[in-house]
Design a protein around this motif. Structure first.
Motif, PDB file in Angstrom:
ATOM      1  N   ASP A 241       3.525   7.943   7.689  1.00 18.41           N
ATOM      2  CA  ASP A 241       4.175   9.252   7.526  1.00 18.41           C
ATOM      3  C   ASP A 241       3.263  10.376   7.980  1.00 18.41           C
ATOM      4  O   ASP A 241       3.728  11.374   8.518  1.00 18.41           O
TER       5      ASP A 241
ATOM      6  N   GLU B  12       0.057  -3.562  11.484  1.00 20.79           N
ATOM      7  CA  GLU B  12       0.408  -4.209  10.205  1.00 20.79           C
ATOM      8  C   GLU B  12      -0.517  -5.374   9.912  1.00 20.79           C
ATOM      9  O   GLU B  12      -1.017  -5.511   8.799  1.00 20.79           O
TER      10      GLU B  12
ATOM     11  N   ASP C  22      -1.433  -2.017   0.447  1.00 15.67           N
ATOM     12  CA  ASP C  22      -0.067  -2.229  -0.047  1.00 15.67           C
ATOM     13  C   ASP C  22       0.935  -1.421   0.787  1.00 15.67           C
ATOM     14  O   ASP C  22       0.558  -0.540   1.547  1.00 15.67           O
ATOM     15  N   GLU C  23       2.190  -1.738   0.620  1.00 14.93           N
ATOM     16  CA  GLU C  23       3.259  -1.157   1.428  1.00 14.93           C
ATOM     17  C   GLU C  23       3.284   0.372   1.312  1.00 14.93           C
ATOM     18  O   GLU C  23       3.440   1.084   2.301  1.00 14.93           O
ATOM     19  N   THR C  24       3.121   0.881   0.074  1.00 17.57           N
ATOM     20  CA  THR C  24       3.187   2.332  -0.155  1.00 17.57           C
ATOM     21  C   THR C  24       2.074   3.047   0.617  1.00 17.57           C
ATOM     22  O   THR C  24       2.311   4.051   1.287  1.00 17.57           O
ATOM     23  N   THR C  25       0.881   2.537   0.508  1.00 20.69           N
ATOM     24  CA  THR C  25      -0.250   3.151   1.218  1.00 20.69           C
ATOM     25  C   THR C  25      -0.018   3.123   2.714  1.00 20.69           C
ATOM     26  O   THR C  25      -0.248   4.102   3.425  1.00 20.69           O
ATOM     27  N   TYR C  26       0.472   1.956   3.192  1.00 21.14           N
ATOM     28  CA  TYR C  26       0.717   1.798   4.624  1.00 21.14           C
ATOM     29  C   TYR C  26       1.745   2.822   5.102  1.00 21.14           C
ATOM     30  O   TYR C  26       1.561   3.485   6.112  1.00 21.14           O
ATOM     31  N   GLN C  27       2.827   2.973   4.322  1.00 18.18           N
ATOM     32  CA  GLN C  27       3.883   3.932   4.682  1.00 18.18           C
ATOM     33  C   GLN C  27       3.330   5.356   4.737  1.00 18.18           C
ATOM     34  O   GLN C  27       3.658   6.129   5.639  1.00 18.18           O
ATOM     35  N   ALA C  28       2.488   5.681   3.751  1.00 15.32           N
ATOM     36  CA  ALA C  28       1.915   7.034   3.703  1.00 15.32           C
ATOM     37  C   ALA C  28       1.091   7.304   4.960  1.00 15.32           C
ATOM     38  O   ALA C  28       1.147   8.400   5.533  1.00 15.32           O
TER      39      ALA C  28
ATOM     40  N   LYS D 148      -2.392  -4.516   6.679  1.00 18.78           N
ATOM     41  CA  LYS D 148      -1.786  -5.165   5.506  1.00 18.78           C
ATOM     42  C   LYS D 148      -2.387  -6.544   5.242  1.00 18.78           C
ATOM     43  O   LYS D 148      -2.612  -6.918   4.102  1.00 18.78           O
TER      44      LYS D 148
END
Lengths: 397, 451
Positions: free
Chosen positions: B409, B390, B400-406, B394
């Motif tokens: 995933d 992170e 951003d959070e969305t990209t990081y989550q992707a 980040k």
């Protein structure tokens, strides 16, 4: 425009031994301006063989030659007051002193780090000794075998039931020299920002110890103590005889057990009794017999490239003359030729690693005894002819 | 606090196994921010298989991949970023990291970084003054062995070390540890110090290309000279010395305890005879000078062994050194933890792991050198797998959070390795019985003051 990464670094190499000489040579190899400063009788290393055509002449030690390439050389008797004053006159103009005398010796001559740093705070002194500058064993004498023993490596070298075994050659001394060069180059980089030098205290025993990753950490993690390998059992990971020498094979890498069986042309290796690591340990001697039989009439030179096709972890025991003729080393330009004033043209192991922008350069051979005295004392320190003669008469140089 | 030499230097450490990971650990001691990069399915082998060393109390347990002793020694003081370099998105993030770093270290086989377009010419396009440190078995270039697989055990034979190592009555032998790896470790630190100084003065980076094989051969320089000039092949000397005698390793009091000594002159020989209470040997013609002592070395070994066998190895060292003769005990991995000299020098440093790691406090080796003006210490244990994902992505790269989550995933990044098994651990008492371990202290934590 700088040609060498360490260009502009001025080094005095006061060492008489392998470790210090190697350290200063590495600094010279990558651009530092290194002056070897020896007692008038010459550094101890000049009396160590091998010698050129076995002639024990101080300018014919091949050991001295190879560890003092790229250096200039002068003599200076540090046990005279004049000699000490000359070193103090040089101190403000130099960046690094490499030395390997017994701890406290230079200080007893008024030439310790503190005295010299008072004249030049940016000065770094790299001291390489068997046990370091301080501690209860610091005045004890080291030897190669003693460093290995106290650095733990002998406790796991050799086989059980026999005495622990030292490495061949002078690996501990070379390690001390290389590790010291690393500590020195980092100190030099640090002093770019602080303007301050360091007294670097390198212990050769600790250099060896620091390589014993699994051996040291096992005790505080599990209470266990590592030991030498058992005398019997599989030779995988140890040299095995073949037609014209020895090879060594390690399981793992990119090759499966089936690949190894095919490589050795040994279908028996696929039998149940060798199916996994545990069974191979139990039936190790039988496995050795089969494998060694299969390579009895095969050459190490045939097996080496073939093993690479199988992506095997494979080595062959090379002799020094095979290394001298090695095509891989040739492709890396490892050996270079140099003209020595006494020995003539000689081929020397030269380049430790490649730097793309400031490549290694072999610019000079090792100095003959006192070779650059005139340049240092007359041209550099501006002694006149009369004074220069007197230095020689008084055995200062 | 004095300024550490590598303060403000950021190093991307995409290296595996021993050689360069250990260099990275030492660079962290020197003050660098060292970011260890591993793949989700490619945790460093010092976390997993046979290279991991030991697990605390011999138990792998939860998050075992963060616990091994060797991993934590080598990778001390680093941060961890897990990134799938096999995926283009992983490589893109790596490139973004390169743009904000000073040094990249890698030890892939030569073709890998080229294939990923992450070799020196490509890295320089991203960061013109980048310094790249590469370590390979045989070195880059077009040499016949450049593409050969390599690791220290087999290279020890190939670079000539086995030829000169071994018992006098036996064949070539391997030394105990993974010796040649460390020549690359320290070559890398040396070269990097020089390259950083050069960059500081010229603004230029460079590529440091280290070959383990070449370093190993360099350490046999005198043998190479003797071969090329005098046509001599050298060979095995056991525990003996070319110019000193007697020299050897002799039994001391206790099970598997040993003392070494090395006699270099007639005076030292006379002194040793005095210590042994065998003054008559000092004047015996068979042993009077170095040549006769070398000729009758076997006999001398028996005489010395008989004397040493009844005395403690440390007592022998003090006695023999007291007479001016080089001598020292064969120290084990246990011995150095209780030795007054190692203790005085602070060579072993107590490293306190964060409580959640379940490792407690352990001793790890510091450095074999000291700076007088700039004290150093191990900054902390090796990082947990993905510990700084992170922070790196980040905060440093501002994802951003969305990209990081992707990325999470799709396992481009992770904190749990997707492959690898802990190396099997054998109960220590059993290992001692089988001769796989020398000894075992059940109360080691008490003895070390770690509980």
């Amino acid at each position: 425009m700088l040609h060498g990464a360490l260009e502009g670094v001025k080094v005095l190499d006061l060492s008489e031994d392998i470790a210090g000489s190697f350290c200063a040579r590495l600094l010279a190899d990558y651009g530092a301006d290194v002056l070897k400063v020896e007692p008038p009788a010459g550094a101890a290393l000049r009396r160590m063989g091998p010698f050129f055509h076995d002639d024990p002449h101080p300018d014919k030690s091949l050991f001295y030659l190879v560890l003092n390439l790229n250096k200039k050389g002068a003599t200076l008797n540090l046990e005279t007051v004049t000699g000490q004053n000359i070193l103090k006159r040089l101190a403000p103009h130099i960046d690094v002193i490499v030395e390997s005398y017994r701890p406290g010796y230079l200080a007893s001559l008024g030439l310790g780090y503190e005295e010299l740093a008072a004249l030049n705070p940016a000065l770094t002194m790299t001291s390489i000794t068997p046990f370091g500058q301080e501690g209860p064993y610091s005045q004890y004498r080291g030897e190669e075998i003693v460093n290995y023993a106290m650095g733990m490596i002998m406790s796991i070298s050799g086989v059980q039931g026999r005495e622990p075994l030292k490495h061949g050659g002078f690996q501990a001394q070379y390690e001390g020299g290389l590790f010291a060069a690393a500590a020195t180059s980092m100190a030099l980089f640090g002093s770019e920002f602080t303007g301050q030098g360091e007294h670097i205290d390198v212990s050769i025993t600790e250099c060896i110890a620091s390589t014993m990753m699994a051996t040291q950490t096992m005790y505080p993690f599990t209470g266990g103590t590592q030991v030498r390998r058992r005398a019997s059992g599989s030779m995988f990971g140890h040299p095995m005889p073949c037609e014209d020498g020895w090879i060594i094979v390690q399981t793992g890498g990119g090759a499966s057990w089936e690949d190894l069986a095919e490589f050795f042309q040994c279908p028996e290796m696929l039998e149940e009794r060798f199916a996994d690591r545990a069974q191979r340990a139990v039936n190790g001697e039988e496995l050795d017999r089969i494998v060694i039989e299969s390579i009895k009439e095969r050459s190490k030179w045939e097996l080496f490239p073939k093993a690479a096709e199988y992506r095997m972890l494979f080595g062959l025991v090379q002799t020094p003359s095979e290394l001298v003729d090695c095509p891989q080393l040739e492709s890396r330009n490892f050996f270079r030729e140099i003209e020595h004033p006494v020995m003539g043209k000689v081929k020397v192991p030269a380049e430790l690693f490649k730097l793309s922008e400031t490549p290694y350069r072999l610019e000079r051979s090792a100095p003959t005894l006192g070779q650059d005295n005139r340049e240092i004392y007359v041209d550099g320190l501006e002694f006149d002819e009369q004074q220069y003669t007197r230095l020689r008469q008084l055995n200062v140089i | 606090m004095p300024r550490l030499p590598l303060e403000g230097i950021r190093i991307l450490d995409s290296t595996y196994v021993f050689a360069l990971p250990y260099a990275g650990g030492h660079l962290a001691d020197l003050g660098a921010e060292v970011i260890k990069i591993e793949g989700p399915g490619r945790p460093d082998v010092t976390r997993t298989g046979g290279y991991a060393g030991s697990f605390p109390e011999n138990q792998a347990g939860e998050e075992w991949w963060n616990k091994p002793s060797t991993y934590n020694l080598l990778n001390r003081g680093k941060k961890s970023l897990v990134l799938d370099m096999g995926d283009e998105r992983g490589r893109d993030l790596f490139r973004e990291m390169v743009a904000v770093s000073d040094v990249v270290m890698e030890n892939f086989t030569p073709r890998v970084m080229r294939r990923w377009e992450l070799d020196y010419p490509n890295l320089r396009k991203i960061k013109p003054d980048i310094i790249l440190v590469s370590n390979t078995g045989y070195g880059h270039g077009d040499g016949p062995y450049s593409g050969y697989p390599a690791q220290a055990t087999t290279q020890e034979a190939t670079h000539g070390h086995c030829w000169v190592t071994g018992y006098l009555d036996d064949g070539p032998a391997k030394a105990g540890a993974s010796f040649v790896d460390f020549l690359s470790t320290w070559s890398a630190i040396f070269a990097l110090g020089a390259a950083l100084r050069y960059r500081n003065r010229t603004g230029k980076g460079q590529w440091i290309d280290i070959a383990m094989y070449q370093a190993g051969v360099m350490f046999l320089s005198e043998y190479l000279m003797d071969a090329s000039i005098n046509g001599r092949e050298g060979g095995r000397m056991g525990n003996r010395h070319p110019y000193r005698a007697p020299q050897g390793c002799y039994p001391a009091l206790g099970k598997d305890q040993w003392i070494t000594l090395s006699v270099g002159s007639d005076e030292e020989w006379q002194a040793l005879c005095g210590l042994m209470g065998r003054e008559e040997l000092a004047t015996d013609k068979q042993f009077a000078d170095i040549l006769s002592r070398r000729r009758n070395h076997d006999e001398l070994d028996e005489i010395i062994a008989e004397w040493t066998a009844t005395t403690d190895k440390f007592d022998l060292m003090h006695l023999i050194q007291g007479a001016g003769i080089p001598s020292g005990p064969v120290m084990t991995g246990r011995d150095i933890h209780f030795d007054p000299h190692y203790k005085h020098r602070g060579f072993l440093e107590r490293v306190d792991f964060p409580e959640e790691r379940g490792v407690g406090s352990r001793f790890l080796m510091g450095r074999p050198y000291k700076y007088s003006n700039t004290p150093m210490s191990i900054k902390g244990p090796g990082p947990k797998f993905g510990q700084n994902n992170e922070e790196m992505l980040k905060e440093l790269l501002a994802l951003d959070e969305t990209t990081y989550q992707a990325l999470l995933d799709e396992t481009i990044i992770t904190t749990t390795p997707t492959s690898g098994e802990p190396s099997p651990q054998m109960e220590p008492k059993r290992a001692v019985e089988l001769g796989l371990l020398g000894d075992y202290d059940p109360d080691y934590l008490q003895k070390l003051g770690l509980v």
